[in-house]
Design an enzyme around this catalytic site. Structure first.
Site, PDB file in Angstrom:
ATOM      1  CG  ASN A 179      -5.354   7.733  11.864  1.00  0.00           C
ATOM      2  OD1 ASN A 179      -4.687   8.756  11.792  1.00  0.00           O
ATOM      3  ND2 ASN A 179      -5.150   6.705  11.074  1.00  0.00           N
ATOM      4  CB  CYS A 235       9.932   9.765  -8.099  1.00  0.00           C
ATOM      5  SG  CYS A 235       9.733  10.449  -6.430  1.00  0.00           S
ATOM      6  CB  CYS A 268      -1.656  13.620   9.125  1.00  0.00           C
ATOM      7  SG  CYS A 268      -3.311  14.051   8.524  1.00  0.00           S
ATOM      8  CB  CYS A 317      10.966  16.431  -1.786  1.00  0.00           C
ATOM      9  SG  CYS A 317      10.234  14.841  -2.163  1.00  0.00           S
TER      10      CYS A 317
END
Length: 376
Positions: free
Chosen positions: A308, A90, A335, A18
């Site tokens: 997509n 997590c 994406c 992250c």
């Protein structure tokens, strides 16, 4: 908006997956919106406000590398030295997954399933894949090098189900190669129930072990709701959903006056989509095959095409077909805005008139962007 509490693994430098976790969430959204607007600056897009996600506890799928020993396994990632970093707590994962992972770690010990040692190339258990449905049911998949531990997993599965009542679907995936590949082609189902039901945006989508589903359930629901609203404004009579996966877009757009066809290369996903349509009483057809090949071979285009694709985009051949096909509208869910920009450049007759960023991947530089294209 304030900075979210930092993950202790992130604070300690054990995991930096992250990479944006240290940024306030409003700054993350602003930076992502600037990125996508910059990449698509050549087009006059009417941008809607970005859709925010929960910053933690949103991820419905855990992809855990298993390392260590059967007596002391780690579930998480490998560090640069090849040692396991345990991330079973997590904070990205849904509460159900966080509660399940310690139980599944204990099961590794109980069933004596030896974790795979990457440098030594020995051991059996490579990955543990856990998915939670919105109803709280779990799908658990053990990715093994061989079938050797399967009998022990089956023997101890009743005890695991007693300890983990949410477990609905369990399977073994065989991935014998020493490669950085998450899973293999062969799946061995261990439970009577074959699919996990993902209830999103008024849809009951069946998910089989090898089928793809968006990892952020809340954002998947937002994506389908927006697609449904945008498409209803133009009222197409026929729709193709290319790269349809388990049929989310196709089933969201289906209706009495709409002829819907979904195309997906994964036979598992097509089986899931077909089952979902049948149970919902929806008239939609799903085809297993390559999206580009299907489009190019068609006698005529539909009124609207949904695409997509994976991060690589739709590519030159499909973009070229869309450009010359005469299709009036395309709904593109991407994406990767860089490949989206490349694809748009190859379709100059299809103008992006509306766009919206959905934060499918908080705390990283990734996102989903939905755009509606109309022929000039």
């Amino acid at each position: 908006m304030s900075t979210a509490p930092l993950c202790h693994h992130f604070d300690a430098g054990r995991c930096r997956s992250c990479s944006w976790l240290g940024l306030p969430y409003d700054v993350q959204l602003l930076d992502k919106q600037r990125q996508v607007e910059t990449l698509l600056a050549a087009h006059d897009v009417a941008w809607l406000s970005p859709v925010a996600s929960p910053q933690l506890g949103f991820r419905n799928k855990a992809k855990m590398v298993v390392h260590g020993t059967a007596d002391d396994p780690t579930l998480g990632i490998l560090n640069p030295a090849g040692s396991g970093v345990d991330l079973r707590d997590c904070p990205l994962h849904t509460p159900g997954i966080r509660a399940a992972l310690p139980v599944l770690a204990d099961f590794v010990t109980t069933a004596r399933v030896t974790p795979y040692d990457v440098p030594a190339r020995r051991g059996e258990l490579k990955h543990l894949l856990v998915t939670e449905s919105p109803d709280g049911e779990l799908m658990v998949r053990w990715v093994l090098r061989s079938q050797e531990p399967v009998t022990r997993i089956q023997k101890h599965l009743p005890a695991l189900r007693a300890a983990l009542p949410a477990l609905a679907v369990a399977s073994v995936n065989l991935q014998p190669e020493h490669k950085a590949i998450l899973e293999g082609d062969r799946e061995i189902l261990l439970t009577e129930q074959e699919t996990l039901t993902m209830r999103v945006a008024g849809l009951d989508l069946h998910l089989r072990p090898q089928s793809f589903f968006q990892t952020n359930t809340a954002m998947a629901a937002e994506l389908y709701e927006r697609a449904r609203a945008w498409v209803s404004e133009v009222g197409p009579g026929s729709v193709w959903d290319l790269y349809c996966g388990v049929g989310g877009f196709a089933l969201a757009l289906a209706g009495p006056a709409v002829d819907v066809i979904g195309v997906e290369v994964s036979t598992e996903a097509v089986a899931s989509a077909t089952l979902s349509a049948r149970e919902a009483g929806v008239d939609a057809t799903f085809v297993a095959g390559d999206a580009t090949a299907y489009a190019v071979a068609a006698a005529a285009p539909p009124d609207l095409v949904v695409v997509n694709p994976p991060r690589r985009g739709i590519g030159a051949e499909l973009a070229g077909w869309l450009e010359t096909s005469g299709v009036q509208r395309v709904l593109y869910s991407s994406c990767n805005a860089q490949t989206l920009a490349t694809d748009l450049a190859a379709m100059p007759s299809l103008r992006p008139v509306r766009g919206q960023l959905l934060d499918m991947f908080p705390n990283t530089g990734h996102y989903e962007v939905l755009t509606l294209l109309e022929r000039r």
